[in-house]
Design a protein around this motif. Structure first.
Motif, PDB file in Angstrom:
ATOM      1  N   TYR A  22     -56.159  -4.711  71.984  1.00 14.24           N
ATOM      2  CA  TYR A  22     -55.252  -4.663  73.317  1.00 14.24           C
ATOM      3  C   TYR A  22     -55.732  -3.271  74.126  1.00 14.24           C
ATOM      4  CZ  TYR A  22     -52.319  -8.663  72.555  1.00 14.24           C
ATOM      5  OH  TYR A  22     -51.811 -10.051  72.412  1.00 14.24           O
ATOM      6  N   THR A  23     -55.947  -2.377  73.543  1.00 12.16           N
ATOM      7  CA  THR A  23     -56.345  -1.116  74.136  1.00 12.16           C
ATOM      8  C   THR A  23     -57.661  -1.167  74.718  1.00 12.16           C
ATOM      9  OG1 THR A  23     -56.628   0.033  72.259  1.00 12.16           O
ATOM     10  CG2 THR A  23     -54.471   0.353  73.277  1.00 12.16           C
ATOM     11  N   GLY A  24     -58.627  -1.925  73.952  1.00 13.23           N
ATOM     12  CA  GLY A  24     -60.117  -1.815  74.270  1.00 13.23           C
ATOM     13  C   GLY A  24     -60.688  -1.079  73.065  1.00 13.23           C
ATOM     14  N   ALA A  25     -59.885  -0.314  72.311  1.00 13.53           N
ATOM     15  CA  ALA A  25     -60.518   0.358  71.291  1.00 13.53           C
ATOM     16  C   ALA A  25     -61.617  -0.294  70.170  1.00 13.53           C
ATOM     17  CB  ALA A  25     -59.592   1.622  70.773  1.00 13.53           C
ATOM     18  N   SER A  26     -61.538  -1.704  70.192  1.00 12.86           N
ATOM     19  CA  SER A  26     -61.975  -2.443  69.085  1.00 12.86           C
ATOM     20  C   SER A  26     -63.786  -2.316  69.178  1.00 12.86           C
ATOM     21  CB  SER A  26     -61.503  -3.823  69.008  1.00 12.86           C
ATOM     22  OG  SER A  26     -60.291  -3.746  69.034  1.00 12.86           O
ATOM     23  N   GLN A  27     -64.302  -2.298  68.099  1.00 15.76           N
ATOM     24  CA  GLN A  27     -65.819  -2.713  68.042  1.00 15.76           C
ATOM     25  C   GLN A  27     -66.067  -3.930  68.136  1.00 15.76           C
ATOM     26  OE1 GLN A  27     -67.585   0.267  67.528  1.00 15.76           O
ATOM     27  NE2 GLN A  27     -65.721   1.484  67.586  1.00 15.76           N
ATOM     28  N   ALA A  28     -67.416  -4.236  68.260  1.00 14.81           N
ATOM     29  CA  ALA A  28     -67.828  -5.602  68.370  1.00 14.81           C
ATOM     30  C   ALA A  28     -67.559  -6.411  67.089  1.00 14.81           C
ATOM     31  CB  ALA A  28     -69.738  -5.440  68.392  1.00 14.81           C
ATOM     32  N   GLY A  29     -67.206  -7.694  67.405  1.00 17.60           N
ATOM     33  CA  GLY A  29     -66.634  -8.351  66.528  1.00 17.60           C
ATOM     34  C   GLY A  29     -65.287  -8.355  65.899  1.00 17.60           C
ATOM     35  N   ALA A  30     -64.526  -7.480  66.906  1.00 16.16           N
ATOM     36  CA  ALA A  30     -63.109  -7.099  66.155  1.00 16.16           C
ATOM     37  C   ALA A  30     -62.034  -8.474  66.278  1.00 16.16           C
ATOM     38  CB  ALA A  30     -62.606  -6.159  67.280  1.00 16.16           C
ATOM     39  N   LEU A  31     -62.471  -9.419  67.180  1.00 11.60           N
ATOM     40  CA  LEU A  31     -61.570 -10.680  67.222  1.00 11.60           C
ATOM     41  C   LEU A  31     -61.698 -11.315  66.154  1.00 11.60           C
ATOM     42  CD1 LEU A  31     -59.339 -12.117  68.929  1.00 11.60           C
ATOM     43  CD2 LEU A  31     -61.188 -13.120  70.263  1.00 11.60           C
ATOM     44  N   ASP A  32     -62.858 -11.608  65.726  1.00 11.75           N
ATOM     45  CA  ASP A  32     -62.935 -12.405  64.465  1.00 11.75           C
ATOM     46  C   ASP A  32     -62.457 -11.761  63.373  1.00 11.75           C
ATOM     47  OD1 ASP A  32     -64.487 -14.414  65.838  1.00 11.75           O
ATOM     48  OD2 ASP A  32     -66.451 -13.485  65.436  1.00 11.75           O
ATOM     49  N   GLN A  33     -62.541 -10.304  63.117  1.00 12.21           N
ATOM     50  CA  GLN A  33     -62.027  -9.623  62.146  1.00 12.21           C
ATOM     51  C   GLN A  33     -60.488  -9.805  62.032  1.00 12.21           C
ATOM     52  OE1 GLN A  33     -63.606  -5.622  61.523  1.00 12.21           O
ATOM     53  NE2 GLN A  33     -61.296  -4.820  60.696  1.00 12.21           N
ATOM     54  N   LEU A  34     -59.975  -9.478  63.190  1.00 10.62           N
ATOM     55  CA  LEU A  34     -58.559  -9.699  63.334  1.00 10.62           C
ATOM     56  C   LEU A  34     -58.104 -11.028  63.040  1.00 10.62           C
ATOM     57  CD1 LEU A  34     -55.714  -8.761  64.336  1.00 10.62           C
ATOM     58  CD2 LEU A  34     -56.325  -9.311  66.598  1.00 10.62           C
ATOM     59  N   MET A  35     -58.811 -12.142  63.612  1.00 10.44           N
ATOM     60  CA  MET A  35     -58.219 -13.454  63.242  1.00 10.44           C
ATOM     61  C   MET A  35     -58.366 -13.876  61.849  1.00 10.44           C
ATOM     62  SD  MET A  35     -56.868 -14.361  66.002  1.00 10.44           S
ATOM     63  CE  MET A  35     -56.534 -15.984  65.366  1.00 10.44           C
ATOM     64  N   ALA A  36     -59.258 -13.408  61.264  1.00 12.03           N
ATOM     65  CA  ALA A  36     -59.379 -13.545  59.683  1.00 12.03           C
ATOM     66  C   ALA A  36     -58.010 -13.281  58.924  1.00 12.03           C
ATOM     67  CB  ALA A  36     -60.747 -12.842  59.205  1.00 12.03           C
ATOM     68  N   HIS A  37     -57.361 -12.596  59.242  1.00 13.95           N
ATOM     69  CA  HIS A  37     -56.106 -12.232  58.529  1.00 13.95           C
ATOM     70  C   HIS A  37     -55.125 -13.344  58.557  1.00 13.95           C
ATOM     71  CE1 HIS A  37     -56.627  -7.838  58.180  1.00 13.95           C
ATOM     72  NE2 HIS A  37     -57.064  -7.624  59.067  1.00 13.95           N
TER      73      HIS A  37
END
Length: 132
Positions: A22-37
Protein backbone atom coordinates in the motif's frame (compact mmCIF):
# COMPACT_ATOMS: atom_id res chain seq x y z
CA UNK A 1 2.88 -12.00 20.95
CA UNK A 2 3.38 -15.40 22.55
CA UNK A 3 5.87 -18.13 21.59
CA UNK A 4 7.25 -17.86 18.06
CA UNK A 5 5.49 -20.19 15.66
CA UNK A 6 4.89 -20.31 11.91
CA UNK A 7 1.34 -18.94 12.21
CA UNK A 8 2.32 -15.84 14.16
CA UNK A 9 5.32 -15.32 11.89
CA UNK A 10 3.13 -15.50 8.79
CA UNK A 11 0.58 -13.06 10.21
CA UNK A 12 3.40 -10.57 10.80
CA UNK A 13 4.94 -11.26 7.37
CA UNK A 14 1.67 -10.89 5.47
CA UNK A 15 0.80 -7.65 7.20
CA UNK A 16 4.31 -6.27 6.57
CA UNK A 17 3.88 -7.13 2.88
CA UNK A 18 0.43 -5.48 2.82
CA UNK A 19 1.90 -2.35 4.40
CA UNK A 20 4.76 -2.26 1.87
CA UNK A 21 2.31 -2.84 -0.99
CA UNK A 22 0.00 0.00 0.00
CA UNK A 23 2.86 2.43 0.66
CA UNK A 24 4.58 1.66 -2.63
CA UNK A 25 7.71 0.31 -0.95
CA UNK A 26 7.35 -3.15 -2.55
CA UNK A 27 9.76 -4.64 -5.04
CA UNK A 28 8.84 -6.03 -8.46
CA UNK A 29 6.74 -9.18 -8.17
CA UNK A 30 5.47 -8.23 -4.72
CA UNK A 31 1.80 -8.72 -5.55
CA UNK A 32 2.39 -12.32 -6.62
CA UNK A 33 4.50 -12.91 -3.51
CA UNK A 34 1.78 -11.43 -1.30
CA UNK A 35 -1.01 -13.43 -2.94
CA UNK A 36 0.98 -16.67 -2.55
CA UNK A 37 0.20 -16.47 1.19
CA UNK A 38 -3.50 -16.99 0.42
CA UNK A 39 -5.08 -20.31 -0.50
CA UNK A 40 -6.86 -20.39 -3.88
CA UNK A 41 -9.94 -21.24 -1.77
CA UNK A 42 -9.44 -18.16 0.43
CA UNK A 43 -12.56 -16.38 1.62
CA UNK A 44 -12.96 -13.36 3.85
CA UNK A 45 -15.78 -11.82 5.82
CA UNK A 46 -15.30 -8.07 5.90
CA UNK A 47 -16.13 -5.88 8.93
CA UNK A 48 -19.36 -4.76 7.21
CA UNK A 49 -20.46 -8.38 6.61
CA UNK A 50 -19.52 -8.43 2.94
CA UNK A 51 -17.42 -11.26 1.56
CA UNK A 52 -14.59 -11.64 -0.89
CA UNK A 53 -12.57 -14.45 -2.38
CA UNK A 54 -9.00 -14.80 -3.71
CA UNK A 55 -9.59 -13.10 -7.09
CA UNK A 56 -11.43 -10.20 -5.43
CA UNK A 57 -8.64 -9.78 -2.87
CA UNK A 58 -6.04 -9.69 -5.63
CA UNK A 59 -8.05 -7.07 -7.52
CA UNK A 60 -8.32 -4.87 -4.40
CA UNK A 61 -4.57 -5.09 -3.81
CA UNK A 62 -3.80 -4.45 -7.50
CA UNK A 63 -6.07 -1.41 -7.61
CA UNK A 64 -4.74 0.22 -4.43
CA UNK A 65 -1.01 -0.56 -4.47
CA UNK A 66 1.15 2.47 -3.73
CA UNK A 67 -1.82 4.72 -2.95
CA UNK A 68 -1.30 5.09 0.82
CA UNK A 69 2.27 6.37 1.36
CA UNK A 70 1.85 6.90 5.14
CA UNK A 71 0.09 3.57 5.79
CA UNK A 72 1.17 1.55 8.84
CA UNK A 73 -0.09 -1.71 10.36
CA UNK A 74 0.59 -3.05 13.85
CA UNK A 75 -0.38 -6.57 14.92
CA UNK A 76 -0.85 -7.36 18.62
CA UNK A 77 -2.66 -9.81 20.90
CA UNK A 78 -1.95 -12.81 18.67
CA UNK A 79 -3.47 -15.96 20.17
CA UNK A 80 -3.93 -19.55 19.02
CA UNK A 81 -7.57 -20.60 19.45
CA UNK A 82 -7.07 -24.12 18.12
CA UNK A 83 -4.18 -26.03 16.58
CA UNK A 84 -4.60 -29.22 14.58
CA UNK A 85 -2.48 -31.36 12.23
CA UNK A 86 -3.14 -29.26 9.13
CA UNK A 87 -3.27 -25.78 10.61
CA UNK A 88 -4.58 -23.45 13.26
CA UNK A 89 -7.25 -20.90 14.09
CA UNK A 90 -5.63 -17.68 15.27
CA UNK A 91 -6.95 -14.34 16.52
CA UNK A 92 -5.13 -11.03 16.56
CA UNK A 93 -5.68 -7.30 16.83
CA UNK A 94 -4.77 -5.16 13.81
CA UNK A 95 -4.33 -1.41 14.11
CA UNK A 96 -3.98 0.66 10.94
CA UNK A 97 -2.78 4.25 10.49
CA UNK A 98 -2.59 6.63 7.56
CA UNK A 99 -0.73 9.25 9.52
CA UNK A 100 -1.41 10.30 13.13
CA UNK A 101 -3.67 8.14 15.27
CA UNK A 102 -5.12 4.70 14.55
CA UNK A 103 -7.59 5.07 11.69
CA UNK A 104 -9.18 1.74 12.44
CA UNK A 105 -8.70 -1.20 14.74
CA UNK A 106 -9.87 -4.70 13.92
CA UNK A 107 -10.08 -7.96 15.76
CA UNK A 108 -9.45 -10.74 13.29
CA UNK A 109 -9.84 -14.50 13.27
CA UNK A 110 -7.85 -16.42 10.68
CA UNK A 111 -7.91 -20.06 9.66
CA UNK A 112 -4.38 -20.88 8.56
CA UNK A 113 -3.31 -24.09 6.84
CA UNK A 114 0.21 -25.52 6.92
CA UNK A 115 1.75 -28.04 4.53
CA UNK A 116 4.39 -30.72 5.13
CA UNK A 117 7.12 -28.17 4.29
CA UNK A 118 5.89 -25.70 6.92
CA UNK A 119 4.40 -23.31 4.36
CA UNK A 120 1.44 -21.42 5.82
CA UNK A 121 -1.53 -20.38 3.68
CA UNK A 122 -4.51 -18.28 4.70
CA UNK A 123 -7.77 -20.17 4.16
CA UNK A 124 -10.29 -17.87 5.86
CA UNK A 125 -10.28 -14.46 7.54
CA UNK A 126 -12.97 -12.60 9.44
CA UNK A 127 -12.44 -9.01 10.57
CA UNK A 128 -14.53 -6.99 13.02
CA UNK A 129 -14.04 -3.28 13.72
CA UNK A 130 -13.50 -2.45 17.38
CA UNK A 131 -12.55 0.43 19.62
CA UNK A 132 -8.89 0.78 20.47
Amino acid sequence: MSDANPYFEDIQAVNAEVEAWYTGASQAGALDQLMAHFSPQFCMILPDGGTLDWPMLREIFARHGGQRPNFKIRITDTTIIARYAGGAVVTYKESQWDGGHAANVRRSTAVLEIDAHGRVQWRHLQETFCAE
